[in-house]
Design a protein around this motif. Structure first.
Motif, PDB file in Angstrom:
ATOM      1  N   UNK A 144       0.829  -1.207   0.000  1.00 58.09           N
ATOM      2  CA  UNK A 144       0.000   0.000   0.000  1.00 58.09           C
ATOM      3  C   UNK A 144       0.864   1.259   0.000  1.00 58.09           C
ATOM      4  N   UNK A 145       2.012   1.210   0.667  1.00 62.03           N
ATOM      5  CA  UNK A 145       2.921   2.348   0.639  1.00 62.03           C
ATOM      6  C   UNK A 145       3.443   2.636  -0.755  1.00 62.03           C
ATOM      7  N   UNK A 146       3.615   1.593  -1.564  1.00 60.99           N
ATOM      8  CA  UNK A 146       4.109   1.782  -2.931  1.00 60.99           C
ATOM      9  C   UNK A 146       2.999   2.168  -3.895  1.00 60.99           C
ATOM     10  N   UNK A 147       1.844   1.572  -3.724  1.00 56.17           N
ATOM     11  CA  UNK A 147       0.786   1.742  -4.718  1.00 56.17           C
ATOM     12  C   UNK A 147      -0.049   2.985  -4.483  1.00 56.17           C
ATOM     13  N   UNK A 148      -0.397   3.284  -3.248  1.00 57.72           N
ATOM     14  CA  UNK A 148      -1.243   4.463  -2.990  1.00 57.72           C
ATOM     15  C   UNK A 148      -0.551   5.480  -2.088  1.00 57.72           C
ATOM     16  N   UNK A 149       0.715   5.222  -1.728  1.00 58.02           N
ATOM     17  CA  UNK A 149       1.461   6.177  -0.920  1.00 58.02           C
ATOM     18  C   UNK A 149       1.090   6.183   0.545  1.00 58.02           C
ATOM     19  N   UNK A 150       0.456   5.106   1.054  1.00 59.38           N
ATOM     20  CA  UNK A 150       0.071   5.080   2.463  1.00 59.38           C
ATOM     21  C   UNK A 150       1.300   5.079   3.359  1.00 59.38           C
ATOM     22  N   UNK A 151       1.291   5.934   4.382  1.00 60.38           N
ATOM     23  CA  UNK A 151       2.410   6.045   5.324  1.00 60.38           C
ATOM     24  C   UNK A 151       1.967   5.570   6.697  1.00 60.38           C
ATOM     25  N   UNK A 152       2.732   4.663   7.274  1.00 66.21           N
ATOM     26  CA  UNK A 152       2.427   4.134   8.603  1.00 66.21           C
ATOM     27  C   UNK A 152       2.938   5.107   9.656  1.00 66.21           C
ATOM     28  N   UNK A 153       2.028   5.595  10.510  1.00 65.32           N
ATOM     29  CA  UNK A 153       2.406   6.517  11.564  1.00 65.32           C
ATOM     30  C   UNK A 153       2.057   5.921  12.916  1.00 65.32           C
ATOM     31  N   UNK A 154       2.267   6.693  13.996  1.00 61.65           N
ATOM     32  CA  UNK A 154       2.003   6.179  15.340  1.00 61.65           C
ATOM     33  C   UNK A 154       0.548   5.754  15.540  1.00 61.65           C
ATOM     34  N   UNK A 155      -0.446   6.565  15.141  1.00 65.01           N
ATOM     35  CA  UNK A 155      -1.827   6.094  15.270  1.00 65.01           C
ATOM     36  C   UNK A 155      -2.083   4.811  14.489  1.00 65.01           C
ATOM     37  N   UNK A 156      -1.414   4.666  13.334  1.00 57.22           N
ATOM     38  CA  UNK A 156      -1.568   3.435  12.569  1.00 57.22           C
ATOM     39  C   UNK A 156      -1.017   2.238  13.309  1.00 57.22           C
ATOM     40  N   UNK A 157       0.143   2.412  13.969  1.00 59.78           N
ATOM     41  CA  UNK A 157       0.702   1.336  14.784  1.00 59.78           C
ATOM     42  C   UNK A 157      -0.254   0.987  15.923  1.00 59.78           C
TER      43      UNK A 157
ATOM     44  N   UNK B  94      -6.531  14.155   9.625  1.00 65.16           N
ATOM     45  CA  UNK B  94      -5.183  14.029  10.162  1.00 65.16           C
ATOM     46  C   UNK B  94      -4.825  12.592  10.508  1.00 65.16           C
ATOM     47  N   UNK B  95      -4.095  12.437  11.605  1.00 68.05           N
ATOM     48  CA  UNK B  95      -3.531  11.145  11.946  1.00 68.05           C
ATOM     49  C   UNK B  95      -4.563  10.148  12.462  1.00 68.05           C
ATOM     50  N   UNK B  96      -5.723  10.629  12.893  1.00 67.56           N
ATOM     51  CA  UNK B  96      -6.765   9.705  13.346  1.00 67.56           C
ATOM     52  C   UNK B  96      -7.185   8.772  12.206  1.00 67.56           C
ATOM     53  N   UNK B  97      -7.100   9.258  10.978  1.00 70.06           N
ATOM     54  CA  UNK B  97      -7.457   8.427   9.833  1.00 70.06           C
ATOM     55  C   UNK B  97      -6.487   7.267   9.683  1.00 70.06           C
ATOM     56  N   UNK B  98      -5.225   7.456  10.097  1.00 64.32           N
ATOM     57  CA  UNK B  98      -4.261   6.358  10.060  1.00 64.32           C
ATOM     58  C   UNK B  98      -4.664   5.228  10.989  1.00 64.32           C
ATOM     59  N   UNK B  99      -5.162   5.582  12.170  1.00 67.26           N
ATOM     60  CA  UNK B  99      -5.649   4.580  13.117  1.00 67.26           C
ATOM     61  C   UNK B  99      -6.821   3.811  12.516  1.00 67.26           C
ATOM     62  N   UNK B 100      -7.779   4.536  11.963  1.00 68.52           N
ATOM     63  CA  UNK B 100      -8.961   3.894  11.388  1.00 68.52           C
ATOM     64  C   UNK B 100      -8.594   3.015  10.201  1.00 68.52           C
ATOM     65  N   UNK B 101      -7.627   3.455   9.390  1.00 71.00           N
ATOM     66  CA  UNK B 101      -7.241   2.704   8.197  1.00 71.00           C
ATOM     67  C   UNK B 101      -6.643   1.353   8.570  1.00 71.00           C
TER      68      UNK B 101
END
Length: 600
Positions: free
Chosen positions: A452-465, A531-538
């Motif tokens: 996903x990081x390569x194809x759509x540019x998704x970046x893993x952040x702290x909320x994502x972890x 913002x970063x809350x979307x990383x958590x939800x994703x």
């Protein structure tokens, strides 16, 4: 199980065979550092911009962030400033995101060279190509027009030969070159009037302390004033008002590369405009806009099929397509300027009506790839209702984020170890299957994050972890639901082997319902949050989907295999011995009671 192995094999083949071949997820700004740029809104009057216009601007910039592949960026409002935080080394892109991107189509009234020109270049010149052949216009000049049967309509720069058409007329006569209308020229013999607003504008441009509202006001009076009082030339002859204005406005223009234009985003489309081209080699006097960039339906960049460099292809909405076709048909042999944020992108000469899509080329040699992509993106994602002044890019350190990540990973590892220990003590063999399933779930989640990081540019952040760690608990819950349903079947007197199919049929409905509710909650949070809350939800939503894959393709098949093995299904090893003994005791307790009742 074999299907799951095939899925893992395909995912990791893609991980190591595509991209940079590194099995490392793309990290967010809090984990790898990045750049922060502040875009300060400015208005013509100097008054604070409205909240509505700021919100619209933030949404458009956020859309541009996603459209250019700069994922993981955070776009937030801070008063009248939009702060963009971009992970990695894409900070310079953030400055371009605040470009006003007001594209207007204006007629060219006159033009002069901005500086001394070298020998004529042999590089390909700007042109516009339509998707349909030019339509002949009654009464329009025909010299220089493409011959009948040419595959496309072409617009060439004024004063230069048009690109050779696909077929020449049978007479073999070459296409005639077009010539410009008498250009506006500056001359010492016709000085501007003393009260010319360009005098004040020139003085303000030279003053580094000049305020933006004053620059915008003076710039509009100088470069967009429709009339000016007539003046006397050096020979005493009267100079027409419009010519005097053109001379003064052109003289006030500074076309040096990198020079900031205070009129960006603040010019009036209903008034004439003095402008430079993007290369800083030509100055223009342009008429009022006849077509707005808001009529553009889509814009893409691609290699120039008829020359070198890149072109930008634009398609119009229904109204815009009609206006553009009618204008090109009625202004043959006249120049039309494509003006982006008060700069002329291209000013070709019209040789026929253009029906359908249009291609914009740059100056000599065409656009470079980065220039074409930038232009296509700002045209495609809309213009901003405000103009912005970008700050210098500021580097953001990832030290705090890395420390938080380390603390989070330690806490997650401790929690995961406790889950493993509990499963081993309480479920034994089934606990081992739980641990194996969680490990395989982590394997597939990791590969998906890399891709996903390569194809759509998704970046893993702290909320994502954090979302991934929370998902471990929900994944374990799915196993617990299945195993507890299995115990219920054994308590009803069934063997391990016969209890597995019934427990799975009944348990999977609960698992599907629970995961559906969790995925719906994650989707709603992703849509409504910023913002970063979307990383958590994703990551929570992705982990929920992958949880179902693991439970259906790994956990259930392994439990079924274990139930058919005499060794693995033994009560001591399976951890179901106490449940089976409890079931036997309950049956034994019910039998004597029934016998006594019959005797009575």
């Amino acid at each position: 199980m074999a299907f799951f192995v095939a899925i893992v094999a395909v995912l990791y083949t893609l991980v190591f065979a595509t991209g940079d071949h590194r099995a490392v997820p793309k990290l967010g700004i809090d984990l790898q550092g990045g750049t922060r740029v502040a875009l300060t809104a400015r208005t013509e009057t100097g008054e604070p911009p409205s909240k509505e216009s700021l919100n619209v601007s933030r949404e458009i910039i956020d859309t541009r962030v996603n459209g250019t592949g700069v994922q993981g960026a955070e776009v937030v409002l801070d008063g009248s400033t939009i702060v963009i935080t971009v992970p990695g080394e894409n900070g310079e892109k953030a400055k371009d995101l605040g470009q006003t991107a007001q594209l207007r189509f204006r007629p060219v009234v006159g033009s002069v060279a901005a500086q001394a020109q070298p020998q004529p270049s042999t590089e390909p010149q700007p042109s516009v190509t339509g998707s349909a052949p030019p339509t002949p216009t009654s009464g329009a000049p025909t010299s220089g027009a493409p011959a009948s049967g040419a595959p496309s309509s072409t617009v060439a720069p004024q004063g230069r030969p048009a690109p050779a058409p696909a077929q020449q007329p049978s007479s073999g006569a070459p296409a005639a070159t077009t010539t410009a209308a008498p250009p506006a020229t500056t001359s010492a013999a016709t000085p501007p009037p003393a009260d010319n607003p360009c005098t004040q504008y020139t003085a303000l441009l030279a003053d580094p302390k000049a305020e933006t509202p004053a620059l915008i006001s003076a710039g509009k009076k100088c470069r967009q004033a429709p009339t000016l009082a007539p003046s006397k030339g050096a020979d005493g002859a009267e100079v027409p008002a419009d010519q005097a204005l053109q001379q003064a406005a052109l003289a006030a223009l500074d076309c040096a590369p990198g020079k900031k234009d205070p009129l960006v985003g603040n010019d009036d489309k209903s008034l004439p405009l003095a402008a430079c081209d993007q290369d800083g080699v030509e100055k223009f006097i342009l008429g009022p806009s006849f077509l707005e960039g808001t009529e553009i339906n889509n814009a893409t960049s691609q290699l120039d099929p008829q020359g070198v460099g890149y072109v930008v292809s634009i398609s119009f909405k229904a109204t815009g397509s009609k206006v553009w076709s009618e204008y090109t048909a009625s202004h043959v042999q006249e120049r039309a300027a494509f003006v982006l944020d008060t700069q002329v992108v291209s000013a070709p000469t019209i040789q026929g009506a253009i029906n359908g899509d249009t291609q914009i080329t740059g100056g000599q040699g065409g656009f470079k790839q980065a220039e074409a992509m930038k232009l296509a993106n700002v045209l495609k994602f809309g213009s901003l209702p405000l103009s912005f002044e970008p700050s210098e890019a500021e580097t953001v350190s990832a030290t705090l984020g890395i420390a938080s990540l380390e603390a989070g990973l330690i806490a997650g590892a401790i929690g995961l170890a406790l889950v493993f220990l509990y499963c081993l003590v309480y479920y034994r063999l089934l606990g081992l299957l739980t641990i194996l399933s969680l490990v395989l779930s982590g394997v597939i989640v990791y590969a998906v994050l890399v891709l996903l990081g390569r194809w759509i540019g998704y970046s893993l952040d702290l909320p994502g972890v954090a979302g991934l760690i929370v998902a471990v608990g929900f994944t374990a819950d799915s196993f617990v639901i299945f195993f507890e349903r299995l115990k219920d079947e054994i308590r009803e007197g069934r063997s391990f082997r016969s209890a597995v199919p019934r427990a799975w049929v009944r348990g999977r409905r609960t698992i599907l319902s629970a995961d559906a509710v969790l995925f719906l909650a994650a989707a709603v949070l992703y849509v409504l949050a910023v913002g970063q809350v979307r990383g958590f939800a994703f990551t929570l939503g992705i982990s929920t989907v992958l949880d179902l894959i693991v439970v259906f393709l790994v956990t259930h098949p392994l439990v079924a295999v274990a139930s058919k093995s005499k060794f693995l299904s033994s009560p001591k090893l399976s951890g179901l011995g106490s449940t089976q003994r409890s079931a036997v005791a309950q049956r034994a307790a019910r039998v004597p009671a029934g016998t006594a009742a019959k005797e009575v």
